[in-house]
Design a protein around this motif. Structure first.
Motif, PDB file in Angstrom:
ATOM      1  N   ASN A 306     134.150  76.794  76.083  1.00 38.94           N
ATOM      2  CA  ASN A 306     135.421  76.147  76.510  1.00 38.94           C
ATOM      3  C   ASN A 306     136.201  77.449  77.098  1.00 38.94           C
ATOM      4  N   SER A 307     136.410  77.429  78.450  1.00 42.76           N
ATOM      5  CA  SER A 307     137.046  78.710  79.116  1.00 42.76           C
ATOM      6  C   SER A 307     138.736  78.563  78.701  1.00 42.76           C
ATOM      7  N   ASP A 308     139.272  77.341  78.367  1.00 39.10           N
ATOM      8  CA  ASP A 308     140.336  77.187  78.005  1.00 39.10           C
ATOM      9  C   ASP A 308     140.826  77.657  76.595  1.00 39.10           C
ATOM     10  N   ARG A 309     139.876  77.509  75.840  1.00 40.61           N
ATOM     11  CA  ARG A 309     140.390  77.873  74.462  1.00 40.61           C
ATOM     12  C   ARG A 309     139.162  78.950  73.931  1.00 40.61           C
ATOM     13  N   PRO A 310     139.359  80.380  73.835  1.00 43.92           N
ATOM     14  CA  PRO A 310     138.446  81.264  73.470  1.00 43.92           C
ATOM     15  C   PRO A 310     138.139  81.110  72.282  1.00 43.92           C
ATOM     16  N   GLY A 311     136.518  81.375  71.964  1.00 46.00           N
ATOM     17  CA  GLY A 311     136.280  81.135  70.702  1.00 46.00           C
ATOM     18  C   GLY A 311     135.667  79.529  70.228  1.00 46.00           C
ATOM     19  N   GLU A 312     135.894  78.694  71.409  1.00 50.67           N
ATOM     20  CA  GLU A 312     135.481  77.479  70.925  1.00 50.67           C
ATOM     21  C   GLU A 312     134.138  76.999  71.928  1.00 50.67           C
ATOM     22  N   PHE A 313     133.411  76.242  71.453  1.00 49.05           N
ATOM     23  CA  PHE A 313     132.181  75.853  72.354  1.00 49.05           C
ATOM     24  C   PHE A 313     132.640  74.309  72.522  1.00 49.05           C
ATOM     25  N   LEU A 314     132.084  74.037  73.985  1.00 47.33           N
ATOM     26  CA  LEU A 314     132.421  72.421  74.391  1.00 47.33           C
ATOM     27  C   LEU A 314     131.203  71.493  74.107  1.00 47.33           C
ATOM     28  N   LEU A 315     130.049  72.228  74.149  1.00 43.60           N
ATOM     29  CA  LEU A 315     128.611  71.608  73.624  1.00 43.60           C
ATOM     30  C   LEU A 315     127.664  72.666  73.350  1.00 43.60           C
ATOM     31  N   GLY A 316     126.681  72.171  72.596  1.00 46.64           N
ATOM     32  CA  GLY A 316     125.561  72.964  72.345  1.00 46.64           C
ATOM     33  C   GLY A 316     124.514  72.165  72.830  1.00 46.64           C
ATOM     34  N   ILE A 317     123.543  72.722  73.366  1.00 47.31           N
ATOM     35  CA  ILE A 317     122.229  72.230  73.896  1.00 47.31           C
ATOM     36  C   ILE A 317     121.024  72.740  73.218  1.00 47.31           C
ATOM     37  N   GLU A 318     120.266  71.828  72.896  1.00 44.90           N
ATOM     38  CA  GLU A 318     118.904  72.149  72.179  1.00 44.90           C
ATOM     39  C   GLU A 318     117.845  71.758  73.317  1.00 44.90           C
ATOM     40  N   CYS A 319     116.945  72.786  73.590  1.00 39.01           N
ATOM     41  CA  CYS A 319     115.996  72.363  74.507  1.00 39.01           C
ATOM     42  C   CYS A 319     114.663  72.475  73.746  1.00 39.01           C
ATOM     43  N   ASP A 320     113.648  71.586  74.502  1.00 41.78           N
ATOM     44  CA  ASP A 320     112.331  71.402  74.035  1.00 41.78           C
ATOM     45  C   ASP A 320     111.566  72.693  74.154  1.00 41.78           C
ATOM     46  N   GLY A 321     111.792  73.710  73.264  1.00 42.46           N
ATOM     47  CA  GLY A 321     111.072  75.130  73.286  1.00 42.46           C
ATOM     48  C   GLY A 321     110.493  75.367  72.100  1.00 42.46           C
ATOM     49  N   ALA A 322     110.176  76.491  71.833  1.00 41.10           N
ATOM     50  CA  ALA A 322     109.338  76.850  70.895  1.00 41.10           C
ATOM     51  C   ALA A 322     110.089  76.787  69.296  1.00 41.10           C
ATOM     52  N   SER A 323     111.420  76.875  69.288  1.00 43.72           N
ATOM     53  CA  SER A 323     111.960  76.522  68.024  1.00 43.72           C
ATOM     54  C   SER A 323     112.321  75.001  67.834  1.00 43.72           C
ATOM     55  N   TYR A 324     111.959  74.362  68.743  1.00 44.87           N
ATOM     56  CA  TYR A 324     111.933  72.869  68.495  1.00 44.87           C
ATOM     57  C   TYR A 324     110.599  72.386  67.964  1.00 44.87           C
ATOM     58  N   HIS A 325     109.556  72.872  68.466  1.00 40.27           N
ATOM     59  CA  HIS A 325     108.090  72.754  68.143  1.00 40.27           C
ATOM     60  C   HIS A 325     108.007  73.030  66.579  1.00 40.27           C
ATOM     61  N   SER A 326     108.694  74.113  66.244  1.00 43.81           N
ATOM     62  CA  SER A 326     108.311  74.761  64.826  1.00 43.81           C
ATOM     63  C   SER A 326     109.216  74.249  63.975  1.00 43.81           C
TER      64      SER A 326
END
Length: 339
Positions: A306-326
């Motif tokens: 979040n560019s308007d509030r440092p230290g805060e995330f707007l969204l988390g994205i999980e992709c279909d990758g190695a960590s997902y499969h494991s």
């Protein structure tokens, strides 16, 4: 049977009237528990999902030093200033080595922090842990003094209250509170000399003793100390417990950031080409993206800042990758049985 042999159960360390510094090192084997006996012939299975900490930094240190970063924790989308790991340096604290064997200046600071906690967060529980019985008594004295001016504080800090406890390090196994204040107490004496004798931490198994208090907080821990890591130094520590104290002083002074693998860095890391493609598309759209956000084996692949509030995330994205499969939960979601 459930237990944690990385944390030390209560012992008879404080049962004598001798000073903590006068007791010779002993092997903790004489105090081993049923858990240790059972582990000699029973199969052990580690429970990896950590439930207590509302901020990953509260468990990150122990996860790194004791559990091989195998505990599964989850990043907080908001860096709340009232959560996490804090350090309060008492620069004028003096350890009364010859008489009381406590640090009254540090005890006053701890009592003041307890008052501030009660005034700001009366609904949150508080635990105060001292490295020694003498320091715990000194803190109790200072709270009683403050209690004369603030009667509600004295009521809040009642012994055996579910909202509060004040204990020496040896006696807090199993306890947990929303906030924890940890008082080292040991410091330079009135001659300016610092002895690297930290009571129970110097003994065999001292590192397990430190692992107990640093994992008692649900939302916030404040380390109060009259010494900093540089006063000990990385080479002077002769025991595992004191070396771990050096590391924790550094960790707390950094606000929980000075730990290998902790949180996120500016170095890009991707689990798959698809994840990298998503990253570049979002950056081209003008978003600031962090990769592999988190402190444990479980990471959020991409975090949109979040560019308007440092230290805060707007969204988390999980992709279909190695960590997902494991991940076993991922297999459950897609209906795939483990091979």
């Amino acid at each position: 049977m459930i237990g944690d042999n990385k944390q030390l159960p209560p012992t008879s360390f404080f049962s004598t009237g001798d000073s903590q510094e006068d007791i010779d090192n002993e092997d903790d084997a004489s105090y081993e528990t049923v858990l240790d006996e059972c582990s000699k012939f029973m199969f052990a299975h580690m429970l990896k999902w950590h439930y207590r900490s509302q901020d990953e930094r509260l468990i990150a240190f122990s996860n790194c030093h004791f559990y091989g970063n195998e505990l599964v924790t989850f990043p907080n989308p908001v860096q709340n200033p009232d959560l996490g790991v804090w350090f309060k340096h008492v620069s004028d604290g003096v350890y009364d080595r010859g008489k009381r064997r406590d640090n009254r200046r540090e005890a006053k600071v701890v009592a003041q922090l307890a008052l501030e906690h009660f005034q700001r967060f009366p609904e949150q529980s508080l635990g105060i842990i001292a490295f020694s019985e003498a320091q715990a008594d000194a803190i109790r004295e200072q709270i009683e003094i403050l209690g004369k001016e603030y009667p509600d504080l004295e009521t809040f800090c009642t012994d055996n209250s579910p909202q509060f406890f004040l204990k020496a390090l040896e006696n807090v196994q199993g306890d947990e509170r929303d906030a924890i204040i940890l008082s080292v107490g040991y410091a330079r004496d009135d001659q300016g000399k610092l002895s690297l004798n930290f009571g129970p931490l110097n003994r065999q198994g001292g590192e397990r003793r430190l692992n107990v208090p640093v994992t008692r907080a649900k939302s916030k821990i404040t380390l109060v100390s009259s010494i900093v890591a540089g006063d000990i130094g990385p080479t002077r520590a002769q025991s595992k417990g004191v070396k771990l104290l050096y590391d924790y002083l550094e960790f707390a002074a950094s606000g929980g950031k000075k730990l290998q693998g902790n949180s996120y860095t500016d170095t890009l890391h991707f689990d798959s080409p698809f994840e990298e493609d998503v990253y570049h598309v979002l950056v081209q759209q003008g978003y600031t993206i962090r990769t592999q956000v988190g402190c444990s084996g479980y990471r959020i692949d991409l975090g949109v800042v979040n560019s308007d509030r440092p230290g805060e995330f707007l969204l988390g994205i999980e992709c279909d990758g190695a960590s997902y499969h494991s991940s076993p939960p991922a297999r459950d979601r897609v209906g795939v049985s483990p091979s």
